[in-house]
Write a protein that holds these residues in place. Structure first.
Motif, PDB file in Angstrom:
ATOM      1  N   CYS A 131       0.850  -1.190   0.000  1.00  7.66           N
ATOM      2  CA  CYS A 131       0.000   0.000   0.000  1.00  7.66           C
ATOM      3  C   CYS A 131       0.887   1.242   0.000  1.00  7.66           C
ATOM      4  O   CYS A 131       1.825   1.331   0.783  1.00  7.66           O
ATOM      5  CB  CYS A 131      -0.890  -0.023   1.228  1.00  7.66           C
ATOM      6  SG  CYS A 131      -1.775   1.521   1.474  1.00  7.66           S
TER       7      CYS A 131
ATOM      8  N   CYS B 263       0.261   4.081   1.054  1.00  4.13           N
ATOM      9  CA  CYS B 263       0.026   4.971   2.192  1.00  4.13           C
ATOM     10  C   CYS B 263       0.609   4.422   3.499  1.00  4.13           C
ATOM     11  O   CYS B 263       1.374   5.099   4.176  1.00  4.13           O
ATOM     12  CB  CYS B 263      -1.471   5.225   2.321  1.00  4.13           C
ATOM     13  SG  CYS B 263      -1.885   6.368   3.636  1.00  4.13           S
ATOM     14  N   CYS B 264       0.261   3.190   3.850  1.00  2.89           N
ATOM     15  CA  CYS B 264       0.687   2.681   5.164  1.00  2.89           C
ATOM     16  C   CYS B 264       1.898   1.757   5.076  1.00  2.89           C
ATOM     17  O   CYS B 264       2.451   1.370   6.105  1.00  2.89           O
ATOM     18  CB  CYS B 264      -0.464   1.953   5.843  1.00  2.89           C
ATOM     19  SG  CYS B 264      -0.987   0.465   4.977  1.00  2.89           S
TER      20      CYS B 264
ATOM     21  N   CYS C   8      -7.419  -0.107   1.084  1.00  2.78           N
ATOM     22  CA  CYS C   8      -6.519  -0.808   1.987  1.00  2.78           C
ATOM     23  C   CYS C   8      -7.208  -1.052   3.333  1.00  2.78           C
ATOM     24  O   CYS C   8      -7.757  -0.125   3.930  1.00  2.78           O
ATOM     25  CB  CYS C   8      -5.265   0.039   2.183  1.00  2.78           C
ATOM     26  SG  CYS C   8      -4.186  -0.604   3.455  1.00  2.78           S
TER      27      CYS C   8
ATOM     28  N   CYS D 167      -5.259   1.057   6.324  1.00  4.53           N
ATOM     29  CA  CYS D 167      -5.282   2.521   6.468  1.00  4.53           C
ATOM     30  C   CYS D 167      -6.465   3.175   5.762  1.00  4.53           C
ATOM     31  O   CYS D 167      -6.667   4.375   5.893  1.00  4.53           O
ATOM     32  CB  CYS D 167      -3.983   3.115   5.937  1.00  4.53           C
ATOM     33  SG  CYS D 167      -3.819   2.963   4.158  1.00  4.53           S
TER      34      CYS D 167
HETATM   35 ZN   LIG Z   1      -2.676   1.129   3.545  1.00  4.91          ZN
END
Ligand SMILES: [Zn+2]
Length: 88
Positions: A6, A8-9, A23, A26
């Motif tokens: 992912c 983002c996280c 996801c 997150c």
């Molecule tokens: Zn994520």
């Protein structure tokens, strides 16, 4: 099959990249943005940039504070591989 990371996280939660998957860790919706486009607003993430999403994840444990209630538990989170990437 190995899951994709992912953007983002940094957990490996996605079956495919850039496939509008949300996801579970997150709540970021993967529109294909990655660290090389951290400041591009992501319309499917309500205009959030990836940089903001990553910062929010560090602070709240979700890409947005309002999404905290939708993300999986810490327990479930541990089932995913995680490899943190350096900040740019
Ligand atoms: Zn994520």
């Amino acid at each position: 099959m190995e899951r994709q990371q992912c953007p983002c996280c940094d957990y490996f939660t996605l079956e495919e990249r850039a496939d509008w998957e949300i996801c579970p860790v997150c709540s970021w919706e993967d529109d294909g943005h990655d660290l090389n486009r951290q400041d591009a607003p992501s319309s499917c993430n309500r205009g959030l940039t990836l940089r903001q999403g990553r910062e929010n994840f560090r602070q709240f444990g979700a890409c947005e504070s309002e999404m905290v209630q939708h993300v999986c538990s810490m327990d479930k989170r541990q089932h995913y591989r995680h490899a943190s990437r350096t900040r740019e």
